[in-house]
Motif scaffolding. Structure first.
Motif, mmCIF file in Angstrom:
data_model
loop_
_atom_site.group_PDB
_atom_site.id
_atom_site.type_symbol
_atom_site.label_atom_id
_atom_site.label_comp_id
_atom_site.label_asym_id
_atom_site.label_seq_id
_atom_site.Cartn_x
_atom_site.Cartn_y
_atom_site.Cartn_z
ATOM 1 N N ALA A 173 17.251 -52.879 46.718
ATOM 2 C CA ALA A 173 18.328 -52.434 45.828
ATOM 3 C C ALA A 173 18.591 -50.944 45.964
ATOM 4 N N ALA A 174 17.579 -50.197 46.399
ATOM 5 C CA ALA A 174 17.717 -48.742 46.534
ATOM 6 C C ALA A 174 18.217 -48.322 47.904
ATOM 7 N N THR A 175 18.476 -49.260 48.809
ATOM 8 C CA THR A 175 18.958 -48.920 50.149
ATOM 9 C C THR A 175 20.450 -49.191 50.280
ATOM 10 N N ASN A 176 21.094 -48.475 51.195
ATOM 11 C CA ASN A 176 22.495 -48.738 51.514
ATOM 12 C C ASN A 176 22.605 -50.006 52.348
ATOM 13 N N ARG A 177 23.472 -50.891 51.945
ATOM 14 C CA ARG A 177 23.751 -52.112 52.703
ATOM 15 C C ARG A 177 25.023 -51.872 53.508
ATOM 16 N N VAL A 178 24.902 -51.863 54.829
ATOM 17 C CA VAL A 178 25.989 -51.446 55.704
ATOM 18 C C VAL A 178 26.476 -52.632 56.530
ATOM 19 N N PRO A 179 27.733 -53.074 56.358
ATOM 20 C CA PRO A 179 28.259 -54.162 57.196
ATOM 21 C C PRO A 179 28.347 -53.734 58.656
ATOM 22 N N VAL A 180 28.058 -54.671 59.571
ATOM 23 C CA VAL A 180 28.158 -54.379 60.998
ATOM 24 C C VAL A 180 28.860 -55.515 61.719
ATOM 25 N N GLN A 181 29.483 -55.176 62.833
ATOM 26 C CA GLN A 181 30.124 -56.158 63.703
ATOM 27 C C GLN A 181 30.017 -55.680 65.143
ATOM 28 N N ALA A 182 30.334 -56.563 66.077
ATOM 29 C CA ALA A 182 30.250 -56.204 67.493
ATOM 30 C C ALA A 182 31.073 -54.953 67.765
ATOM 31 N N GLY A 183 30.485 -54.023 68.517
ATOM 32 C CA GLY A 183 31.140 -52.772 68.848
ATOM 33 C C GLY A 183 30.692 -51.596 68.008
ATOM 34 N N ASP A 184 30.049 -51.869 66.864
ATOM 35 C CA ASP A 184 29.553 -50.775 66.030
ATOM 36 C C ASP A 184 28.372 -50.079 66.701
ATOM 37 N N ALA A 185 28.236 -48.788 66.450
ATOM 38 C CA ALA A 185 27.097 -48.012 66.939
ATOM 39 C C ALA A 185 26.633 -47.108 65.808
ATOM 40 N N ILE A 186 25.324 -47.088 65.547
ATOM 41 C CA ILE A 186 24.760 -46.364 64.404
ATOM 42 C C ILE A 186 23.498 -45.634 64.846
ATOM 43 N N LEU A 187 23.387 -44.376 64.473
ATOM 44 C CA LEU A 187 22.164 -43.606 64.678
ATOM 45 C C LEU A 187 21.260 -43.770 63.460
ATOM 46 N N CYS A 188 19.978 -44.037 63.705
ATOM 47 C CA CYS A 188 18.983 -44.149 62.643
ATOM 48 C C CYS A 188 17.934 -43.062 62.861
ATOM 49 N N PRO A 189 18.066 -41.927 62.180
ATOM 50 C CA PRO A 189 17.107 -40.834 62.409
ATOM 51 C C PRO A 189 15.705 -41.210 61.957
ATOM 52 N N ALA A 190 14.723 -40.652 62.631
ATOM 53 C CA ALA A 190 13.337 -40.851 62.222
ATOM 54 C C ALA A 190 13.180 -40.440 60.764
ATOM 55 N N GLY A 191 12.368 -41.191 60.027
ATOM 56 C CA GLY A 191 12.138 -40.932 58.619
ATOM 57 C C GLY A 191 13.013 -41.734 57.689
ATOM 58 N N MET A 192 14.154 -42.224 58.179
ATOM 59 C CA MET A 192 15.092 -42.927 57.316
ATOM 60 C C MET A 192 14.676 -44.391 57.161
ATOM 61 N N PRO A 193 14.478 -44.877 55.921
ATOM 62 C CA PRO A 193 14.135 -46.284 55.727
ATOM 63 C C PRO A 193 15.285 -47.178 56.176
ATOM 64 N N HIS A 194 14.934 -48.298 56.811
ATOM 65 C CA HIS A 194 15.986 -49.165 57.338
ATOM 66 C C HIS A 194 15.465 -50.573 57.568
ATOM 67 N N ALA A 195 16.392 -51.493 57.735
ATOM 68 C CA ALA A 195 16.077 -52.874 58.106
ATOM 69 C C ALA A 195 17.305 -53.466 58.760
ATOM 70 N N ILE A 196 17.130 -54.109 59.898
ATOM 71 C CA ILE A 196 18.226 -54.812 60.578
ATOM 72 C C ILE A 196 18.334 -56.203 59.972
ATOM 73 N N GLY A 197 19.539 -56.584 59.598
ATOM 74 C CA GLY A 197 19.760 -57.888 58.976
ATOM 75 C C GLY A 197 19.749 -59.019 59.981
ATOM 76 N N ARG A 198 19.762 -60.229 59.464
ATOM 77 C CA ARG A 198 19.679 -61.416 60.319
ATOM 78 C C ARG A 198 20.982 -61.632 61.083
ATOM 79 N N ASP A 199 20.850 -62.358 62.208
ATOM 80 C CA ASP A 199 21.985 -62.769 63.034
ATOM 81 C C ASP A 199 22.733 -61.581 63.624
ATOM 82 N N VAL A 200 21.965 -60.608 64.107
ATOM 83 C CA VAL A 200 22.524 -59.436 64.776
ATOM 84 C C VAL A 200 21.824 -59.274 66.120
ATOM 85 N N LEU A 201 22.609 -59.130 67.183
ATOM 86 C CA LEU A 201 22.094 -58.801 68.509
ATOM 87 C C LEU A 201 22.568 -57.400 68.850
#
Length: 323
Positions: free
Chosen positions: A161-189
């Protein structure tokens, strides 16, 4: 002259499920494992060899580079990084949401893990189910005690609940800096570029075949949690992490770690590169000759191969270490 090399799958075992998208993208009947480590000289954390790529002749890529680092990496690379590719590229196929976790940055890794590399990473989405998401950064500042309580109690609901939920689709590109909490959601290649380590501090393990002993990289609990960036990651920061340029897929701040560029018919300048072919069928060519490629091909390109070019109708993601 060393020619580019097409690489077969390299799938070290891991704890989460794949979705089948990796095999479909590769056009191969693969083991049901969700990761393919491409041109890897990196091993799984705590393991001697799992994760390293093997060339078609049976030689470890790490050994080939060590035998002729100038030809593989080039003088400028050696001056900056030494005889180390300074990059790990993966295909990652999330068949379930990954646990919320964090990767340490370089100062933390040097001080606590005796490594010059942390694990800043970036994601280039190849395929995603409708409604797919990733979690990235906290929505608000989180106190150290609050975070420790969530993790100790495995209060995953509060953590998510305390994390940002970010929609993604094919073609998106995102930088995840070290230290930043994250999780990749299901059904993503996705194609994942990262610093060449396998360092993860888990904030969540409940529901996975993991436990608290797997969570902290062998460090005391409070010491491990000190690598977490507990600051809010507001919408303006999220936008910065997704802002590439006309050629580069990633924001400029990624350049101190790696680059990812879309490649079609324009020449690829000389330099150590990892190519992931995303569309079409044809060839990669240069003064060394021609290498057939098609969607799903993965290729390691040595510096010594010189300038290369994809044939018309073929597209790839070109991944390179910082220079």
């Amino acid at each position: 002259m060393i020619a580019p090399v097409a690489l077969g799958p390299n799938q070290p075992p891991t704890f989460y499920r794949g979705s089948g998208r990796l095999g479909a993208f590769r056009g191969l009947d693969l083991e049901p494992r969700p990761e393919d480590w491409i041109a890897s000289t990196t091993t799984r954390y705590g393991q001697a060899s799992s994760g390293r790529s093997v060339l078609p002749d049976g030689t470890l890529l790490a050994d080939a580079i060590a035998a002729d680092p100038l030809a593989w990496l080039g003088a400028a690379h050696l001056a900056r990084h030494g005889a180390d590719p300074a990059l790990l590229v993966k295909l990652l196929d999330a068949g379930q949401r990954l646990p919320v976790h964090v990767h340490p940055d370089r100062p933390f890794a040097l001080a606590h893990l005796a490594s010059p590399y942390g694990k800043t990473e970036a994601w280039v989405v190849l395929d995603a189910a409708p409604g797919a998401t990733v979690h990235l950064g906290f929505t608000r500042d989180v106190a150290a005690g609050e975070l420790a309580a969530w993790v100790s109690a495995q209060n995953v609901a509060a953590l998510l609940a305390a994390t940002n939920r970010v929609p993604v689709q094919a073609g998106d590109a995102i930088l995840c800096p070290a230290g930043m909490p994250h999780a990749i959601g299901r059904d993503v290649l996705l194609v994942e570029l990262q610093e060449p380590t396998d360092f993860s501090v888990l904030l969540e393990w409940e529901g996975f075949p993991l436990g608290p002993d797997d969570a902290t990289l062998g460090l005391p609990f409070e010491e491990a949690l000190a690598c977490v960036d507990r600051r809010a990651c507001p919408p303006t920061r999220l936008a910065e992490l997704r802002r590439g340029s006309q050629r580069s897929l990633l924001p400029a701040e990624a350049g101190q770690f790696f680059t990812a560029e879309s490649l079609t018919e324009e020449p690829l300048p000389a330099g150590f590169s990892v190519l992931v072919v995303t569309a079409g069928s044809g060839a990669l060519s240069g003064d060394w000759g021609t290498l057939p490629v098609s969607r799903g091909s993965t290729v390691v390109v040595p510096f010594d191969a010189g300038s290369c070019r994809l044939s018309r109708g073929v597209s790839a993601i070109c991944c390179r270490p910082a220079l």
